[in-house]
Design a protein around this motif. Sequence first.
Motif, short mmCIF file in Angstrom:
data_model
loop_
_atom_site.label_atom_id
_atom_site.label_comp_id
_atom_site.label_asym_id
_atom_site.label_seq_id
_atom_site.Cartn_x
_atom_site.Cartn_y
_atom_site.Cartn_z
N HIS A 34 0.82 -1.20 0.00
CA HIS A 34 0.00 0.00 0.00
C HIS A 34 0.86 1.26 0.00
O HIS A 34 0.44 2.31 -0.50
CB HIS A 34 -0.91 0.02 1.24
CG HIS A 34 -1.92 -1.10 1.28
ND1 HIS A 34 -3.19 -0.97 0.79
CD2 HIS A 34 -1.82 -2.36 1.76
CE1 HIS A 34 -3.86 -2.11 0.96
NE2 HIS A 34 -3.04 -2.98 1.54
N GLU A 65 -8.69 -4.92 -0.07
CA GLU A 65 -9.34 -4.79 1.23
C GLU A 65 -8.49 -3.88 2.10
O GLU A 65 -7.31 -3.65 1.82
CB GLU A 65 -9.52 -6.16 1.89
CG GLU A 65 -8.24 -6.96 2.01
CD GLU A 65 -8.48 -8.36 2.55
OE1 GLU A 65 -9.41 -8.53 3.36
OE2 GLU A 65 -7.74 -9.28 2.15
N ASN A 66 -9.12 -3.37 3.18
CA ASN A 66 -8.34 -2.45 4.02
C ASN A 66 -7.29 -3.22 4.81
O ASN A 66 -7.37 -4.45 4.98
CB ASN A 66 -9.27 -1.65 4.95
CG ASN A 66 -9.94 -2.53 5.99
OD1 ASN A 66 -9.28 -3.11 6.84
ND2 ASN A 66 -11.27 -2.63 5.90
N ILE A 67 -6.30 -2.47 5.31
CA ILE A 67 -5.12 -3.10 5.89
C ILE A 67 -5.45 -3.91 7.15
O ILE A 67 -4.85 -4.96 7.40
CB ILE A 67 -4.05 -2.02 6.19
CG1 ILE A 67 -2.76 -2.67 6.68
CG2 ILE A 67 -4.56 -1.02 7.21
CD1 ILE A 67 -2.11 -3.58 5.69
N SER A 69 -8.35 -5.54 7.95
CA SER A 69 -8.98 -6.83 7.63
C SER A 69 -7.98 -7.77 6.97
O SER A 69 -7.98 -8.98 7.21
CB SER A 69 -10.19 -6.62 6.72
OG SER A 69 -9.81 -6.06 5.48
#
Length: 322
Positions: A34, A65-67, A69
């Motif tokens: 990211h 997906e977000n970091i 999760s």
Amino acid sequence: MTPRLLRLAGWAGQAGRAGAVLLLVTVAALALPHLMPGSPALAALGPTATPEQVTAYEATLGLDENILSATWRWIGDALQGDLGHSLSTGGAVTAELAARIPVTLELFVAAQVVALGVALPVALYSAWKPGGTVDRIATAGAFVWLAVPGFVLGLLLIWIAAVQLRILPATGWTPFTEDPLDNLRHLVLPALTLGLTEAAVFTRTLRGQLIDTLDQTYVAAARSRGMGTVRLLLRRALRPSSLPLVTLVGIGVGTSLGGSVLVESLFAVPGVGSLAAGAINGRDFPVVQAVVVVSAVAVVAATFAVDLLYRTIDPRIAHDHR
């Protein structure tokens, strides 16, 4: 609160701090794709990649997906022994690490044997006669050794042992289970490169501690009672002076998993360091993330082991803790 409860509370606090450190390291490792400028998928696949290929690649890295999760999913898989699959080879990262870790640990143990074999006698003699000829040579040699990068020493050893004398192989590796003698021949040069560099650090650290210990009253009392020099150094001085040395060796267990990149690459040793170097060059994020987290786990475990060893070496530490 009883001493037993205080001790348990102390261990619980350490376990909590270790868990927090490992969680932060895991989040940081998984955030690497990211944080990269541009698209890691385009950087890896090239500008001709189709949108479908980019989407599939980003899903593999968890970029869809977000970091948080992604971190929980990765930790859940890791607890079941699944560290993902290499983007370069397609193989399981767990299997790659399982094959590489014994090689790096063997190199680490051999390097510590070299380092301690050099540092202990030199530091003991230097501390017993500070300012003497041996002490001056050891001090100057340690400064020079610390100023020279490890890979320069490795190249020098290759030139001497492999090129000029032709008694040892310059690079390569043979597993111990296949040919123990050839394994040792390939182990000598990388172990000397790592061990001699660490010997300079160990010597400087232990010498200073020994000089302070030898000035203590109980050491002077033992000398006045006629205790022999060797027994005095080994039984009265070395044990209380070895705490910093134990710390350096213990931390080295963890850092060796990812910190021997240059030496393993130079001598073509198939350990964790060379695996990490290849993964970084190939942007193989699953491998890089696994190496970072496994190295962090090793450092935390080694720190716990060193803490336990402290109490064995110096029981006053356990008493002070209570």
